[in-house]
Design an enzyme around this catalytic site. Structure first.
Site, short mmCIF file in Angstrom:
data_model
loop_
_atom_site.label_atom_id
_atom_site.label_comp_id
_atom_site.label_asym_id
_atom_site.label_seq_id
_atom_site.Cartn_x
_atom_site.Cartn_y
_atom_site.Cartn_z
N ASP A 48 0.86 -1.18 0.00
CA ASP A 48 0.00 0.00 0.00
C ASP A 48 0.90 1.24 0.00
O ASP A 48 2.11 1.15 0.27
CB ASP A 48 -0.88 -0.04 1.26
CG ASP A 48 -1.69 1.22 1.46
OD1 ASP A 48 -2.37 1.65 0.52
OD2 ASP A 48 -1.63 1.78 2.59
N ASN A 67 -8.89 -1.48 3.77
CA ASN A 67 -8.86 -1.86 2.35
C ASN A 67 -7.65 -2.72 2.00
O ASN A 67 -7.50 -3.14 0.85
CB ASN A 67 -8.90 -0.61 1.46
CG ASN A 67 -7.70 0.31 1.65
OD1 ASN A 67 -7.08 0.33 2.72
ND2 ASN A 67 -7.38 1.08 0.63
#
Length: 265
Positions: free
Chosen positions: A9, A216
């Site tokens: 990420d 997420n």
């Protein structure tokens, strides 16, 4: 040497507090790619936004953008794209929300927002990615990779509840931060996108390392053999990940620190 795939990420994980790549992070990632390992950046950011970091690293990188709605190879070839259904998009655009909650759409090649919001540009200041203001009644319902609501967590919780009540499985609902509620087509998330990419690259999930900090990222971290979450992560991350390792703070280039240790650089 067994080539590993490293998936990370960006905000809250690989990037520092200033939403930039630390020099040590750049050095470590370049070294690992040059040694034959694969690198994937997986973010809620738009593809056009993410390319800036790929270009800065200047090594072959696959990009998973908009939380898995799009996957691109290192040569900018689109490998996969998944859009929110038109009826669902129309319902999300029309969903009642407080005046201080902003509605955004991530299209294939643009970012639309329902009103001016300078604070939404802050995290994109280093990349130059900007929105176009489009009134909700003029927003399209086709070609949408992600719908975002940005605002106070309590207001977003009410919107989330309304979405989940109307959701028949055609939507995937998550958060990238406490102030960003994000909706993709059903079955679209970073984990599904990464799984498809691993098959394409002939890399087993157990040979993959992944790093994340928010909800997420859960599907992606649950997939791989070596999952890691940041000490600055969402408080629910530890409980949602059985075997993940907590590492340091994104503001201290903790991913680079871990990779130096893991690969004895």
């Amino acid at each position: 040497m067994t080539p590993r795939l490293i998936a990370s990420d960006l905000d809250g994980t690989l990037l520092g507090r200033d939403h930039r790549l630390h020099e040590d992070t750049i050095e470590v990632l370049r070294t690992l790619v040059n040694q034959g390992h694969h690198l994937v950046l997986a973010s809620g950011r738009h593809y056009a936004d993410m390319r800036v970091f790929r270009d800065q690293l200047n090594v072959p990188i696959h990009l998973i953008s908009s939380n898995g709605a799009y996957t691109h190879d290192p040569n900018d070839q689109l490998l996969a794209a998944y859009h929110v259904g038109s009826p669902q998009a129309a319902a999300l655009i029309k969903l009642p929300r407080p005046d201080d909650v902003r509605l955004s759409l991530y299209l294939d090649d643009a970012w639309y927002i329902d009103a001016e919001s300078p604070r939404h540009l802050e995290m994109h200041a280093t990349t130059g990615f900007v929105y176009q203001v489009v009134p909700p009644e003029q927003m399209p319902t086709e070609g949408i990779g992600k719908v975002l609501y940005g605002g106070r967590p309590d207001a977003l919780l009410k919107i989330e509840t309304a979405i989940r009540e109307m959701n028949d499985g055609s939507l995937h609902v998550t958060y990238s931060t406490s102030e960003s509620l994000e909706i993709m087509a059903g079955g679209v998330n970073k984990g599904v996108a990464l799984s498809a990419l691993l098959k394409r690259l002939s890399v087993a999930p157990e040979d993959c390392l992944a790093f994340g900090d928010n909800l997420n990222d859960v599907e992606m971290l649950s997939l791989v053999g070596e999952p890691h979450f940041m000490i600055n992560s969402h408080p629910e991350m530890a409980g949602r990940l059985n075997a993940a390792r907590e590492i340091g703070h994104h503001g201290e280039a903790a991913v680079a620190v871990l990779l130096r240790e893991r690969f004895a650089l």
